[in-house]
Write a protein that holds these residues in place. Structure first.
Motif, PDB file in Angstrom:
ATOM      1  N   ALA A 227       9.033  -2.103  -4.351  1.00 22.89           N
ATOM      2  CA  ALA A 227       8.564  -2.999  -5.413  1.00 22.89           C
ATOM      3  C   ALA A 227       7.803  -4.183  -4.830  1.00 22.89           C
ATOM      4  CB  ALA A 227       9.743  -3.474  -6.252  1.00 22.89           C
ATOM      5  N   LEU A 228       8.310  -4.765  -3.739  1.00 24.39           N
ATOM      6  CA  LEU A 228       7.621  -5.883  -3.108  1.00 24.39           C
ATOM      7  C   LEU A 228       6.224  -5.487  -2.647  1.00 24.39           C
ATOM      8  CD1 LEU A 228      10.501  -7.423  -0.937  1.00 24.39           C
ATOM      9  CD2 LEU A 228       9.592  -8.298  -3.096  1.00 24.39           C
ATOM     10  N   ILE A 229       6.098  -4.281  -2.101  1.00 25.34           N
ATOM     11  CA  ILE A 229       4.797  -3.802  -1.641  1.00 25.34           C
ATOM     12  C   ILE A 229       3.889  -3.513  -2.835  1.00 25.34           C
ATOM     13  CG2 ILE A 229       3.617  -1.938  -0.408  1.00 25.34           C
ATOM     14  CD1 ILE A 229       6.284  -1.660   1.246  1.00 25.34           C
ATOM     15  N   ARG A 230       4.442  -2.828  -3.817  1.00 28.45           N
ATOM     16  CA  ARG A 230       3.671  -2.400  -4.993  1.00 28.45           C
ATOM     17  C   ARG A 230       3.079  -3.591  -5.746  1.00 28.45           C
ATOM     18  NH1 ARG A 230       7.799   0.414  -7.068  1.00 28.45           N
ATOM     19  NH2 ARG A 230       8.183  -1.192  -8.636  1.00 28.45           N
ATOM     20  N   GLU A 231       3.802  -4.693  -5.764  1.00 31.25           N
ATOM     21  CA  GLU A 231       3.342  -5.884  -6.492  1.00 31.25           C
ATOM     22  C   GLU A 231       2.182  -6.584  -5.800  1.00 31.25           C
ATOM     23  OE1 GLU A 231       6.892  -8.130  -6.535  1.00 31.25           O
ATOM     24  OE2 GLU A 231       7.880  -6.917  -8.080  1.00 31.25           O
ATOM     25  N   ARG A 232       1.921  -6.268  -4.526  1.00 35.88           N
ATOM     26  CA  ARG A 232       0.955  -7.042  -3.750  1.00 35.88           C
ATOM     27  C   ARG A 232      -0.273  -6.268  -3.311  1.00 35.88           C
ATOM     28  NH1 ARG A 232       5.799  -9.092  -3.589  1.00 35.88           N
ATOM     29  NH2 ARG A 232       6.044 -11.354  -3.378  1.00 35.88           N
ATOM     30  N   VAL A 233      -0.295  -4.974  -3.564  1.00 38.35           N
ATOM     31  CA  VAL A 233      -1.443  -4.188  -3.121  1.00 38.35           C
ATOM     32  C   VAL A 233      -1.612  -2.981  -4.031  1.00 38.35           C
ATOM     33  CG1 VAL A 233      -0.061  -2.828  -1.471  1.00 38.35           C
ATOM     34  CG2 VAL A 233      -2.507  -3.085  -1.107  1.00 38.35           C
ATOM     35  N   ASP A 234      -2.865  -2.615  -4.297  1.00 40.12           N
ATOM     36  CA  ASP A 234      -3.173  -1.409  -5.067  1.00 40.12           C
ATOM     37  C   ASP A 234      -3.280  -0.237  -4.100  1.00 40.12           C
ATOM     38  OD1 ASP A 234      -3.291  -2.703  -7.547  1.00 40.12           O
ATOM     39  OD2 ASP A 234      -5.348  -3.352  -7.182  1.00 40.12           O
ATOM     40  N   LEU A 235      -2.292   0.625  -4.144  1.00 31.56           N
ATOM     41  CA  LEU A 235      -2.232   1.738  -3.208  1.00 31.56           C
ATOM     42  C   LEU A 235      -2.879   2.986  -3.798  1.00 31.56           C
ATOM     43  CD1 LEU A 235       1.423   1.269  -1.927  1.00 31.56           C
ATOM     44  CD2 LEU A 235      -0.667   0.834  -0.622  1.00 31.56           C
ATOM     45  N   ARG A 236      -3.371   3.832  -2.911  1.00 25.34           N
ATOM     46  CA  ARG A 236      -3.915   5.123  -3.287  1.00 25.34           C
ATOM     47  C   ARG A 236      -2.929   6.215  -2.853  1.00 25.34           C
ATOM     48  NH1 ARG A 236      -9.997   4.416  -0.743  1.00 25.34           N
ATOM     49  NH2 ARG A 236     -10.575   2.494  -1.869  1.00 25.34           N
ATOM     50  N   PRO A 237      -2.965   7.371  -3.501  1.00 20.99           N
ATOM     51  CA  PRO A 237      -2.023   8.441  -3.139  1.00 20.99           C
ATOM     52  C   PRO A 237      -2.103   8.879  -1.683  1.00 20.99           C
ATOM     53  CG  PRO A 237      -2.989   8.895  -5.271  1.00 20.99           C
ATOM     54  CD  PRO A 237      -3.736   7.716  -4.723  1.00 20.99           C
ATOM     55  N   ASP A 238      -3.301   8.838  -1.076  1.00 16.82           N
ATOM     56  CA  ASP A 238      -3.424   9.329   0.298  1.00 16.82           C
ATOM     57  C   ASP A 238      -3.274   8.231   1.347  1.00 16.82           C
ATOM     58  OD1 ASP A 238      -5.784   8.026  -0.243  1.00 16.82           O
ATOM     59  OD2 ASP A 238      -7.077   9.560   0.627  1.00 16.82           O
ATOM     60  N   ASP A 239      -2.880   7.011   0.930  1.00 17.51           N
ATOM     61  CA  ASP A 239      -2.618   5.952   1.907  1.00 17.51           C
ATOM     62  C   ASP A 239      -1.378   6.277   2.731  1.00 17.51           C
ATOM     63  OD1 ASP A 239      -4.751   4.368   1.103  1.00 17.51           O
ATOM     64  OD2 ASP A 239      -3.546   3.160  -0.275  1.00 17.51           O
TER      65      ASP A 239
END
Length: 250
Positions: free
Chosen positions: A20-32
């Motif tokens: 959750a901490l990561i998700r709130e701070r960056v827009d991730l892509r499936p292949d990251d």
């Protein structure tokens, strides 16, 4: 391939949801590929400890005394006790403790950290880092997670990032059966991809007070290669470990 650190992460405490901490701070892509330092994984999982939790037994006092005699530096037998409890085998007792952890990683002091630990004297490695990586992965849009640590390697000065856990990808890329530029077949080339990703991430994460323990690797492509599932070498094929055992008389 691009790498960038996840910004503005808070001090991680026991019980925090890292995903959750990561998700709130960056827009991730499936292949990251999300590389997470083991320090924050351990903190979130409540793996900080005080030396008082490890009263030294006879073996730990013996180990600490031997280290003091060999190095001339004072050693706390409680720390030696913590290392012994986190290890399944002690490969070297001096001039430092080189041990195998319960999940197969070989490193100094069972990977126990004594820096950046606001809630205790010690920070132990995650108990099962690949399971930790899988839990984080399930909470992210990204499909691949690597838990990293820093350790030295034989024959080289300094430390580097290595992978101690992973999820969503195989640890190795298998080149065996492919050919080189002259058409010769490769027979032993297995590339430790998770270690290479961990080392690249460590360049951004740093070693001190930077506060950037999570790094995203973007546009990494596996390529048209086979996968290799093993990462920690089996004792039967580990020439170095067998040589150490012979040298120490075990």
């Amino acid at each position: 391939m691009e790498l960038f650190a996840v910004p503005d992460l808070p001090e991680v405490r026991a019980g925090h949801d890292l995903a959750a901490l990561i998700r709130e701070r960056v827009d991730l892509r499936p292949d990251d590929v999300v590389c997470v330092a083991s320090t924050v994984v351990s903190k979130a999982e409540g793996r900080s400890a005080d030396l008082a939790e490890f009263p030294a037994g006879p073996r730990a006092r013996e180990v600490a005394a031997n280290l003091e005699a060999r190095t001339g530096k004072e050693r706390d037998p409680r720390f030696a006790q913590a290392v012994l409890e986190e290890s399944v085998e002690v490969l070297l007792e001096a001039p430092f403790l080189l041990t195998e952890t319960r999940f197969g990683h070989v490193g100094v002091n069972a990977g126990i950290d004594r820096s950046n630990v606001p809630d205790g004297d010690l920070l132990l490695l995650p108990e099962r880092p690949s399971e930790s990586a899988e839990r984080i992965r399930k909470g992210l849009p990204a499909d691949r997670v690597v838990v990293t640590d820093t350790c030295g390697r034989p024959f080289r000065e300094g430390q580097r990032g290595v992978a101690i856990g992973w999820a969503g990808l195989a640890p190795g890329r298998d080149w065996r059966g492919e050919t080189d530029r002259d058409g010769r077949e490769l027979s032993v080339a297995v590339e430790s991809v998770v270690d290479e990703l961990a080392a690249a991430a460590n360049l951004l994460a740093g070693e001190g007070d930077g506060g950037t323990p999570v790094v995203v690797v973007r546009d990494f492509e596996w390529g048209d290669h086979g996968e290799h599932d093993a990462h920690f070498r089996e004792v039967e094929t580990d020439v170095i470990r067998r040589a150490i055992r012979a040298w120490t008389g075990e």
